[in-house]
Scaffold this active site. Structure first.
Site, PDB file in Angstrom:
ATOM      1  N   ASP A 298      21.762 -27.763 -22.663  1.00  0.00           N
ATOM      2  CA  ASP A 298      22.238 -29.102 -23.000  1.00  0.00           C
ATOM      3  C   ASP A 298      21.324 -30.135 -22.351  1.00  0.00           C
ATOM      4  OD1 ASP A 298      23.528 -31.498 -23.442  1.00  0.00           O
ATOM      5  OD2 ASP A 298      25.514 -30.755 -22.900  1.00  0.00           O
TER       6      ASP A 298
ATOM      7  N   HIS B 172      22.750 -36.966 -18.772  1.00  0.00           N
ATOM      8  CA  HIS B 172      22.897 -36.214 -17.532  1.00  0.00           C
ATOM      9  C   HIS B 172      21.627 -36.192 -16.678  1.00  0.00           C
ATOM     10  CE1 HIS B 172      26.623 -35.020 -19.400  1.00  0.00           C
ATOM     11  NE2 HIS B 172      25.960 -34.505 -20.425  1.00  0.00           N
TER      12      HIS B 172
ATOM     13  N   ILE C 257      25.627 -38.576 -15.182  1.00  0.00           N
ATOM     14  CA  ILE C 257      26.840 -37.837 -14.840  1.00  0.00           C
ATOM     15  C   ILE C 257      26.630 -36.339 -15.059  1.00  0.00           C
ATOM     16  CG2 ILE C 257      28.320 -39.806 -15.374  1.00  0.00           C
ATOM     17  CD1 ILE C 257      29.049 -38.422 -18.018  1.00  0.00           C
TER      18      ILE C 257
ATOM     19  N   GLY D  15      30.324 -32.165 -18.580  1.00  0.00           N
ATOM     20  CA  GLY D  15      31.701 -31.691 -18.495  1.00  0.00           C
ATOM     21  C   GLY D  15      31.775 -30.178 -18.538  1.00  0.00           C
TER      22      GLY D  15
END
Length: 283
Positions: free
Chosen positions: A186, A191, A206, A209
């Site tokens: 990903d 991110h 961030i 998830g």
């Protein structure tokens, strides 16, 4: 143009997926295996330890089926697209290496007014035997992409169990956790790219998830299945607030005979994954 409701029911081209024991070992490291104690989870982190067979963290199945990410469902702001919810079913333990065929279908598109949630479902089938390995159902929250006149959708009921959790496991992510996790596939710049993250309203990049979700899966196998990943059957959870790399978190689990409930919280009690349900084979 807004989202395209006619995308519902559309299947993406079938993809061939291959992985090696190195790939599955990297995923385990990316979701914290061996981080607290390098000798504690050798089944996830090594393939040649005497007397220890390699295991695969169950949520690696989601990564294998992920492909290039969100299918073409119309126009939306990618800086406001985040993972909203993840469900996973496994039909048995994942092999440490293998080849599979992944089929992804857009199943639902919910119009939440200002925002939208798009659901996809991915089946992963062993290329050699034709046996289904897993089914992953993924919900993506698309900020500002609502208003196209679709169904609002319904969410199954879930209640936080009464009383204190039966298991609580504290853990801390690494400051470079997102940089490590992105190597599993990903590469969303949300991110890693500070400028991209800022355009989405975040103070810094961030954590994925699915990285927090993978941490939770690994710890759930330890808490409920004595570290035996072959007993894992299903897991679901909703992402409720962002996690920053380096954050301290805790997994809380309420055990039950059929399906245990869980959530992931910050030390202050803020919930980052809720509506968690996990099923393991009790043997």
């Amino acid at each position: 143009m807004p989202l395209d409701p006619s995308a519902v029911g559309r299947a993406l081209p079938v993809r061939e997926v291959t992985w090696t024991d190195t790939t599955s070992l990297l995923y385990a490291l990316a979701v914290g295996a061996g981080q607290a104690d390098p000798l504690a989870e050798l089944a996830y982190t090594t393939e040649n330890t005497a007397g220890v067979a390699q295991q695969v963290v169950p949520t690696f199945a989601v990564v294998l089926g992920f492909g290039d990410g969100m299918p073409d469902v119309g126009e939306y702001d990618p800086t406001r697209a985040v993972h909203a919810e993840q469900q996973l079913e496994l039909d048995g333990p994942l092999p440490a290496s293998g080849a599979a065929v992944a089929t992804t279908t857009v199943t639902e598109m919910w119009d939440k007014g200002r925002d939208a949630i798009v659901w996809t479902e991915t089946d992963l089938v062993d290329a050699g035997t034709g046996r289904r390995l897993s089914r992953a159902r993924t919900g993506a929250f698309l900020g500002g992409a609502g208003g196209f006149g679709g169904d609002r959708g319904t969410t199954p009921s879930w209640e936080l169990p009464a009383g204190p959790p039966d298991h609580e496991v504290a853990f801390t992510t690494r400051p470079d956790q997102a940089l490590l996790y992105r190597l599993t596939g990903d590469r969303n710049p949300l991110h890693s790219d500070p400028g991209f993250a800022a355009r989405g309203g975040f103070e810094r990049p961030i954590l994925h998830g699915m990285c927090t979700y993978g941490f939770a899966a690994r710890l759930l196998v330890g808490a409920l299945a004595d570290g035996d990943a072959s007993r894992f059957r299903s897991m679901s959870g909703r992402f409720t607030r962002p996690v920053l790399p380096g954050d301290a978190l805790a997994l809380q689990v309420w055990d039950a005979d059929e399906a245990a409930s869980f959530r992931v919280v910050t030390p202050a009690g803020d919930v980052v994954i809720d509506r968690g349900t996990v099923v393991v084979d009790r043997g």
